[in-house]
Design a protein around this motif. Structure first.
Motif, PDB file in Angstrom:
ATOM      1  N   ARG A 102       0.831  -1.201   0.000  1.00  0.00           N
ATOM      2  CA  ARG A 102       0.000   0.000   0.000  1.00  0.00           C
ATOM      3  C   ARG A 102       0.865   1.250   0.000  1.00  0.00           C
ATOM      4  O   ARG A 102       1.786   1.374   0.810  1.00  0.00           O
ATOM      5  N   ARG A 103       0.546   2.188  -0.921  1.00  0.00           N
ATOM      6  CA  ARG A 103       1.246   3.462  -0.974  1.00  0.00           C
ATOM      7  C   ARG A 103       0.238   4.561  -1.293  1.00  0.00           C
ATOM      8  O   ARG A 103      -0.662   4.368  -2.108  1.00  0.00           O
ATOM      9  N   THR A 104       0.409   5.714  -0.639  1.00  0.00           N
ATOM     10  CA  THR A 104      -0.535   6.817  -0.803  1.00  0.00           C
ATOM     11  C   THR A 104       0.210   8.145  -0.938  1.00  0.00           C
ATOM     12  O   THR A 104       1.211   8.376  -0.265  1.00  0.00           O
ATOM     13  N   CYS A 105      -0.302   9.005  -1.821  1.00  0.00           N
ATOM     14  CA  CYS A 105       0.246  10.345  -1.974  1.00  0.00           C
ATOM     15  C   CYS A 105      -0.883  11.355  -1.817  1.00  0.00           C
ATOM     16  O   CYS A 105      -2.024  11.095  -2.234  1.00  0.00           O
ATOM     17  N   SER A 106      -0.587  12.495  -1.209  1.00  0.00           N
ATOM     18  CA  SER A 106      -1.588  13.529  -0.974  1.00  0.00           C
ATOM     19  C   SER A 106      -1.131  14.873  -1.502  1.00  0.00           C
ATOM     20  O   SER A 106       0.064  15.199  -1.480  1.00  0.00           O
ATOM     21  N   TRP A 107      -2.112  15.629  -1.959  1.00  0.00           N
ATOM     22  CA  TRP A 107      -1.893  17.022  -2.366  1.00  0.00           C
ATOM     23  C   TRP A 107      -2.988  17.856  -1.708  1.00  0.00           C
ATOM     24  O   TRP A 107      -4.168  17.459  -1.720  1.00  0.00           O
ATOM     25  N   ASN A 108      -2.630  19.011  -1.149  1.00  0.00           N
ATOM     26  CA  ASN A 108      -3.656  19.902  -0.622  1.00  0.00           C
ATOM     27  C   ASN A 108      -3.152  21.340  -0.683  1.00  0.00           C
ATOM     28  O   ASN A 108      -1.950  21.597  -0.616  1.00  0.00           O
ATOM     29  N   ALA A 109      -4.092  22.265  -0.848  1.00  0.00           N
ATOM     30  CA  ALA A 109      -3.707  23.675  -0.941  1.00  0.00           C
ATOM     31  C   ALA A 109      -4.912  24.563  -0.682  1.00  0.00           C
ATOM     32  O   ALA A 109      -6.055  24.196  -0.971  1.00  0.00           O
ATOM     33  N   LEU A 110      -4.641  25.722  -0.130  1.00  0.00           N
ATOM     34  CA  LEU A 110      -5.639  26.758   0.084  1.00  0.00           C
ATOM     35  C   LEU A 110      -5.226  27.944  -0.781  1.00  0.00           C
ATOM     36  O   LEU A 110      -4.214  28.586  -0.533  1.00  0.00           O
ATOM     37  N   LYS A 111      -5.997  28.203  -1.835  1.00  0.00           N
ATOM     38  CA  LYS A 111      -5.699  29.317  -2.737  1.00  0.00           C
ATOM     39  C   LYS A 111      -6.810  30.343  -2.601  1.00  0.00           C
ATOM     40  O   LYS A 111      -7.950  30.108  -3.014  1.00  0.00           O
ATOM     41  N   GLY A 112      -6.469  31.481  -2.026  1.00  0.00           N
ATOM     42  CA  GLY A 112      -7.505  32.446  -1.696  1.00  0.00           C
ATOM     43  C   GLY A 112      -8.368  31.851  -0.603  1.00  0.00           C
ATOM     44  O   GLY A 112      -7.884  31.550   0.490  1.00  0.00           O
ATOM     45  N   PHE A 113      -9.648  31.675  -0.894  1.00  0.00           N
ATOM     46  CA  PHE A 113     -10.550  31.056   0.069  1.00  0.00           C
ATOM     47  C   PHE A 113     -10.921  29.631  -0.336  1.00  0.00           C
ATOM     48  O   PHE A 113     -11.675  28.964   0.361  1.00  0.00           O
ATOM     49  N   ASP A 114     -10.411  29.171  -1.480  1.00  0.00           N
ATOM     50  CA  ASP A 114     -10.747  27.836  -1.978  1.00  0.00           C
ATOM     51  C   ASP A 114      -9.740  26.787  -1.518  1.00  0.00           C
ATOM     52  O   ASP A 114      -8.530  26.951  -1.729  1.00  0.00           O
ATOM     53  N   TYR A 115     -10.276  25.743  -0.919  1.00  0.00           N
ATOM     54  CA  TYR A 115      -9.431  24.657  -0.411  1.00  0.00           C
ATOM     55  C   TYR A 115      -9.719  23.375  -1.162  1.00  0.00           C
ATOM     56  O   TYR A 115     -10.878  23.048  -1.441  1.00  0.00           O
ATOM     57  N   ARG A 116      -8.650  22.644  -1.509  1.00  0.00           N
ATOM     58  CA  ARG A 116      -8.803  21.349  -2.169  1.00  0.00           C
ATOM     59  C   ARG A 116      -7.836  20.333  -1.557  1.00  0.00           C
ATOM     60  O   ARG A 116      -6.707  20.683  -1.186  1.00  0.00           O
ATOM     61  N   TRP A 117      -8.299  19.100  -1.492  1.00  0.00           N
ATOM     62  CA  TRP A 117      -7.490  17.977  -0.984  1.00  0.00           C
ATOM     63  C   TRP A 117      -7.662  16.801  -1.936  1.00  0.00           C
ATOM     64  O   TRP A 117      -8.768  16.479  -2.364  1.00  0.00           O
ATOM     65  N   LEU A 118      -6.545  16.135  -2.266  1.00  0.00           N
ATOM     66  CA  LEU A 118      -6.591  14.985  -3.178  1.00  0.00           C
ATOM     67  C   LEU A 118      -5.659  13.884  -2.679  1.00  0.00           C
ATOM     68  O   LEU A 118      -4.502  14.139  -2.354  1.00  0.00           O
ATOM     69  N   ASP A 119      -6.183  12.673  -2.602  1.00  0.00           N
ATOM     70  CA  ASP A 119      -5.418  11.475  -2.226  1.00  0.00           C
ATOM     71  C   ASP A 119      -5.428  10.482  -3.370  1.00  0.00           C
ATOM     72  O   ASP A 119      -6.468  10.263  -4.000  1.00  0.00           O
ATOM     73  N   VAL A 120      -4.288   9.828  -3.606  1.00  0.00           N
ATOM     74  CA  VAL A 120      -4.212   8.699  -4.522  1.00  0.00           C
ATOM     75  C   VAL A 120      -3.589   7.546  -3.744  1.00  0.00           C
ATOM     76  O   VAL A 120      -2.480   7.669  -3.224  1.00  0.00           O
ATOM     77  N   SER A 121      -4.314   6.436  -3.666  1.00  0.00           N
ATOM     78  CA  SER A 121      -3.840   5.297  -2.890  1.00  0.00           C
ATOM     79  C   SER A 121      -3.831   4.035  -3.739  1.00  0.00           C
ATOM     80  O   SER A 121      -4.796   3.754  -4.455  1.00  0.00           O
ATOM     81  N   TYR A 122      -2.721   3.277  -3.668  1.00  0.00           N
ATOM     82  CA  TYR A 122      -2.599   1.994  -4.366  1.00  0.00           C
ATOM     83  C   TYR A 122      -2.522   0.884  -3.330  1.00  0.00           C
ATOM     84  O   TYR A 122      -1.764   0.970  -2.366  1.00  0.00           O
ATOM     85  N   GLU A 123      -3.296  -0.180  -3.538  1.00  0.00           N
ATOM     86  CA  GLU A 123      -3.261  -1.341  -2.658  1.00  0.00           C
ATOM     87  C   GLU A 123      -3.089  -2.597  -3.509  1.00  0.00           C
ATOM     88  O   GLU A 123      -3.892  -2.848  -4.414  1.00  0.00           O
ATOM     89  N   ILE A 124      -2.055  -3.373  -3.241  1.00  0.00           N
ATOM     90  CA  ILE A 124      -1.779  -4.594  -3.991  1.00  0.00           C
ATOM     91  C   ILE A 124      -2.181  -5.801  -3.146  1.00  0.00           C
ATOM     92  O   ILE A 124      -1.673  -5.994  -2.045  1.00  0.00           O
ATOM     93  N   LYS A 125      -3.124  -6.597  -3.660  1.00  0.00           N
ATOM     94  CA  LYS A 125      -3.606  -7.770  -2.941  1.00  0.00           C
ATOM     95  C   LYS A 125      -2.924  -9.039  -3.470  1.00  0.00           C
ATOM     96  O   LYS A 125      -2.298  -9.026  -4.518  1.00  0.00           O
ATOM     97  N   LYS A 126      -3.081 -10.133  -2.735  1.00  0.00           N
ATOM     98  CA  LYS A 126      -2.438 -11.390  -3.109  1.00  0.00           C
ATOM     99  C   LYS A 126      -3.011 -11.990  -4.385  1.00  0.00           C
ATOM    100  O   LYS A 126      -2.280 -12.541  -5.204  1.00  0.00           O
ATOM    101  N   THR A 127      -4.322 -11.903  -4.560  1.00  0.00           N
ATOM    102  CA  THR A 127      -4.980 -12.499  -5.726  1.00  0.00           C
ATOM    103  C   THR A 127      -6.091 -11.593  -6.218  1.00  0.00           C
ATOM    104  O   THR A 127      -6.514 -10.659  -5.530  1.00  0.00           O
TER     105      THR A 127
END
Length: 222
Positions: A102-127
């Motif tokens: 499992r690996r995850t990356c995040s991006w977030n920022a507040l520009k002016g009054f607008d806030y955004r958050w983004l996550d990308v997560s990968y999960e590798i299972k056995k089968t």
């Protein structure tokens, strides 16, 4: 610019490190046992050449993906800057106890009054079966959405609106299963001036766009 207090839930989102825990799922069972042989006293049957035993099923052992790609490279700079204005394209990888699973990356920022958050997560299972079970369990926990056709082996998106201290936040989630891997996108936003949230369509389309790019990165990394 006047200083505005952030709601507790969003203040937590701005913390540099988030702790994630991944749930475990039972491994798929082995192949079914062969059917019982026919009556040995049947002369007609005994005169026929005996059939070769079937080879064991390999469906449970299918494993297309063995490692997760680098999550912060899962999205291009153009996509990051369009979905999270003001964020650094490099993103921040969240520490994992097992980066091959499992690996995850995040991006977030507040520009002016607008806030955004983004996550990308990968999960590798056995089968494939383990991933399919995990996918169904995850979707069941986030009801109210719908299928996303043409993305991975199966994909689902859902958008929810929450309000805290009169501040709205709209969050979209896209869950994708591609063979034995899962890709999960979380994307949300708020406007601290109007206290309103971005529209459902904006959040949903943004999350799906990120999911398509993240799945393409998974396939390319193998």
């Amino acid at each position: 610019m006047r200083s505005l207090p952030l709601p507790l839930a969003l203040t937590a989102r701005l913390l540099p490190v988030a702790v994630l825990a991944s749930a475990g799922w039972a491994l798929a069972s082995g192949p079914f046992a062969a059917s019982p042989a026919g009556d040995a006293k049947d002369k007609a049957a005994s005169d026929r050449p005996s059939a070769s035993p079937s080879a064991p099923s390999t469906a449970a052992a299918t494993r297309t993906y063995r490692v997760s790609p680098k999550p912060c490279l899962g999205l291009g700079k153009k996509t990051v800057t369009s979905l999270v204005p003001g964020a650094k394209a490099a993103g921040k990888e969240i520490p994992s106890t097992n980066e091959s699973v499992r690996r995850t990356c995040s991006w977030n920022a507040l520009k002016g009054f607008d806030y955004r958050w983004l996550d990308v997560s990968y999960e590798i299972k056995k089968t494939d079966q383990t991933a399919a079970t995990a996918y169904k369990e995850r979707v069941a926990k986030h009801s109210g959405g719908g299928a996303v056709p043409g993305l991975g082996d199966e994909a689902y998106s859902v958008v929810n609106l929450t309000t805290e201290d009169k501040q709205q936040t709209r969050e979209g989630m896209v869950i994708v299963r591609a063979s034995n891997a899962m890709v999960v996108i979380t994307y949300n936003g708020s406007d601290f001036e109007s206290k309103k949230a971005p529209g459902t369509d904006e959040i949903n389309k943004g999350a799906i766009k990120a999911a398509k790019e993240a799945v393409a990165a998974l396939e390319k990394a193998q």
